[in-house]
Design a protein around this motif. Structure first.
Motif: not given
Length: 115
Positions: A16-31
């Motif tokens: 379930d993705y919801d378990d990982y939602k809002d856990k990280y603040e990735l950057t645009g470069i990582i995107g």
């Protein structure tokens, strides 16, 4: 122990993705890196000929800190029943594609794209 289903030759982890939602603040470069790895995976598996730039242009900005929504879903099966509707990543760089079942109108799990 995680269970998985096999769809079109891919292991789709029942997670379930919801378990990982809002856990990280990735950057645009990582995107952008997520798009590059996903484009490579699509090409290697004959699902699309999109380039990394094409994939980036087909996604939203980062949502929930670690997810890119796909505007025009990528079909995992020829009949379009199973589609990839967004990609997401962990802080350590593992990228996942979320699989949507259009017939049952529900998410079935995710495929590990790269680790």
């Amino acid at each position: 122990m995680m269970n998985y289903t096999e769809i079109a030759g891919f292991k789709v982890w029942n997670d379930d993705y919801d378990d990982y939602k809002d856990k990280y603040e990735l950057t645009g470069i990582i995107g952008e890196g997520m798009c590059m790895r996903f484009a490579r995976w699509l090409n290697e598996n004959d699902l699309s000929e999109d380039t990394a730039e094409d994939v980036c242009n087909n996604t939203s900005g980062l949502r929930d800190g670690n997810r890119l929504d796909i505007h025009d879903n990528y079909y995992l099966t020829d009949d379009g029943r199973y589609q990839i509707s967004y990609i997401w990543a962990l802080e350590n760089g593992i990228v996942y594609a979320e699989v949507y079942d259009s017939e049952e109108d529900r998410y079935v799990g995710n495929i590990e794209i790269c680790c």
